[in-house]
Design an enzyme around this catalytic site. Structure first.
Site, short mmCIF file in Angstrom:
data_model
loop_
_atom_site.label_atom_id
_atom_site.label_comp_id
_atom_site.label_asym_id
_atom_site.label_seq_id
_atom_site.Cartn_x
_atom_site.Cartn_y
_atom_site.Cartn_z
N THR A 1 38.47 45.51 35.80
CA THR A 1 37.89 44.02 35.50
C THR A 1 38.48 43.44 34.22
OG1 THR A 1 36.14 44.78 36.72
CG2 THR A 1 35.85 42.98 35.32
N ARG B 1 31.21 44.57 42.77
CA ARG B 1 32.12 44.89 43.67
C ARG B 1 31.43 45.71 45.01
NH1 ARG B 1 35.42 49.05 40.08
NH2 ARG B 1 36.30 49.48 42.06
N LEU C 1 32.98 47.01 30.89
CA LEU C 1 33.36 46.46 32.12
C LEU C 1 34.40 47.46 32.64
CD1 LEU C 1 35.08 43.01 30.28
CD2 LEU C 1 33.26 43.24 31.92
N ASP C 2 34.56 47.59 33.87
CA ASP C 2 35.50 48.25 34.68
C ASP C 2 36.79 48.30 34.07
OD1 ASP C 2 33.03 49.16 35.98
OD2 ASP C 2 33.75 47.80 37.93
N LYS C 3 37.54 49.47 34.10
CA LYS C 3 38.85 49.55 33.70
C LYS C 3 39.56 48.36 34.37
CE LYS C 3 42.90 52.45 34.04
NZ LYS C 3 43.58 53.64 34.15
#
Length: 363
Positions: free
Chosen positions: A177, A280, A173-175
């Site tokens: 998110t 995104r 997961l993105d930082k």
């Protein structure tokens, strides 16, 4: 300049992206240079050309081309830490032993180890002997990188078992998110879960707060995405043309759950593919970027409503995945992170609302 060398992929690197593998082993190697090495075929996996996103498996052979001075310095392989569960919570330091031939781990504060273990336990949404699902907080990176010292992969050190086996990441997961992050507790589970993600058998649902309201209330976003750079030279995904070098197909279904006038909308998103920053980019592509997105929010003269924080409003809300060993499905949902809960309260959104993305296609 060092000559050509080869490395075998370790068991605990199953399912890892090739670019992440290079970052872990050669932290001084610049991403742009790695891309060039991949593009020119100098990096190979089992003799074949590979991409940055290529997933590697134990036993595969990675060809390492000659590198410039300073880039070829390998990061020391972390020693296997034993007995961490038994570490006391008292003040002091515990030195963890490492197998013969491996680097000795640095002294670790037993207080920090206890705090890290307590933190991880506090964010577990589901756990059995094969896997866990964590409620990853907003702002906590999944893996280390430039300037990142605290991340999930590092925290998992305190969960090594009596045989020295550390729980493994199987997806990312993105930082910024928040939400459901699956962790494998055994090698077999890691291999099986990674294969499940690659086969797209895992069902993922995300919630996002976006600017404006899509005219089409339920829709499909299909594009090709490729890696690029922003004006600061940082990595950023871009919509590309079919056939463009490095471009991969990305498919997302979306549905509007609730709206706040025409200013904001709560979208439920179901990614079919799993490209970097896919949701995104797709939200921005349909003209409704996610609130708080520093990379892809591209609406001019748009003011953030009062009381809503300038943080990424994206949650990995739910994941449904076949269990790696048992004949059952694991179905887990994560609550809204604090900044999103604040926004939901302010806008009067009801989290018990029916989620229309449930009926979206799976392919």
């Amino acid at each position: 300049m060092a000559g050509v060398t080869t490395r075998h992929v370790k068991d605990d690197e199953a399912g890892m992206r090739l670019d992440r593998w290079f970052k872990a082993h050669f932290p001084a190697l610049a991403f742009g240079h790695l891309q060039k090495l991949l593009r020119t075929g100098q990096v190979r996996v089992d003799g074949a050309r590979a991409r940055a996103e290529t997933r590697i498996e134990p036993g595969q052979v990675i060809r390492i081309p000659p590198m410039q001075k300073g880039e070829s310095s390998e990061a020391p392989r972390e020693g296997i830490r034993e007995g961490i569960r038994e570490a006391s919570a008292g003040v002091g330091h515990t030195r963890i032993s490492a197998p013969k031939g491996e680097a000795t781990a640095r002294p670790v504060s037993s207080r920090k180890m206890a705090d890290d273990l307590e933190f991880l336990k506090s964010i577990i949404l589901y756990e059995d002997r094969d896997m866990m699902v964590l409620n990853k907080p907003h702002g906590l990176a999944v893996q280390g990188g430039s300037g990142t010292t605290r991340h999930v992969d590092g925290l998992l050190e305190v969960m090594r078992d009596k045989d020295g086996q550390k729980p493994r990441l199987v997806h990312r997961l993105d930082k910024d998110t928040a939400g459901c992050l699956i962790i494998a507790k055994t090698r077999l589970a890691a291999s099986t879960l990674a294969a499940t993600f690659r086969s797209r058998a895992a069902r993922k649902i995300y919630w996002a707060l976006c600017s404006g309201v899509p005219r089409v209330k339920q829709g499909r976003v299909s594009t090709w995405l490729a890696k690029g750079e922003d004006e600061h030279g940082d990595q950023k995904m871009k919509v590309a043309r079919h056939g463009e070098e490095g471009a991969d197909h990305a498919l997302t279904y979306y549905a509007v759950v609730e709206t706040a006038g025409q200013k904001l909308s709560w979208l439920s998103l179901k990614p079919v593919t799993g490209r970097m920053h896919q949701l995104r980019v797709h939200a921005a592509e349909i003209g409704h970027p996610i609130i708080g997105d520093p990379k892809y929010f591209n609406r001019e003269n748009w003011e953030l409503p009062g009381g809503i924080q300038q943080k990424l409003h994206l949650l990995a809300r739910r994941i449904v995945i076949p269990h790696p060993r048992e004949n059952k499905m694991v179905d887990v949902s994560a609550p809204l992170p604090p900044h999103m809960q604040q926004s939901w309260n302010l806008l009067g959104f009801d989290t018990s609302s029916y989620d229309p993305i449930e009926d979206a296609p799976e392919k």
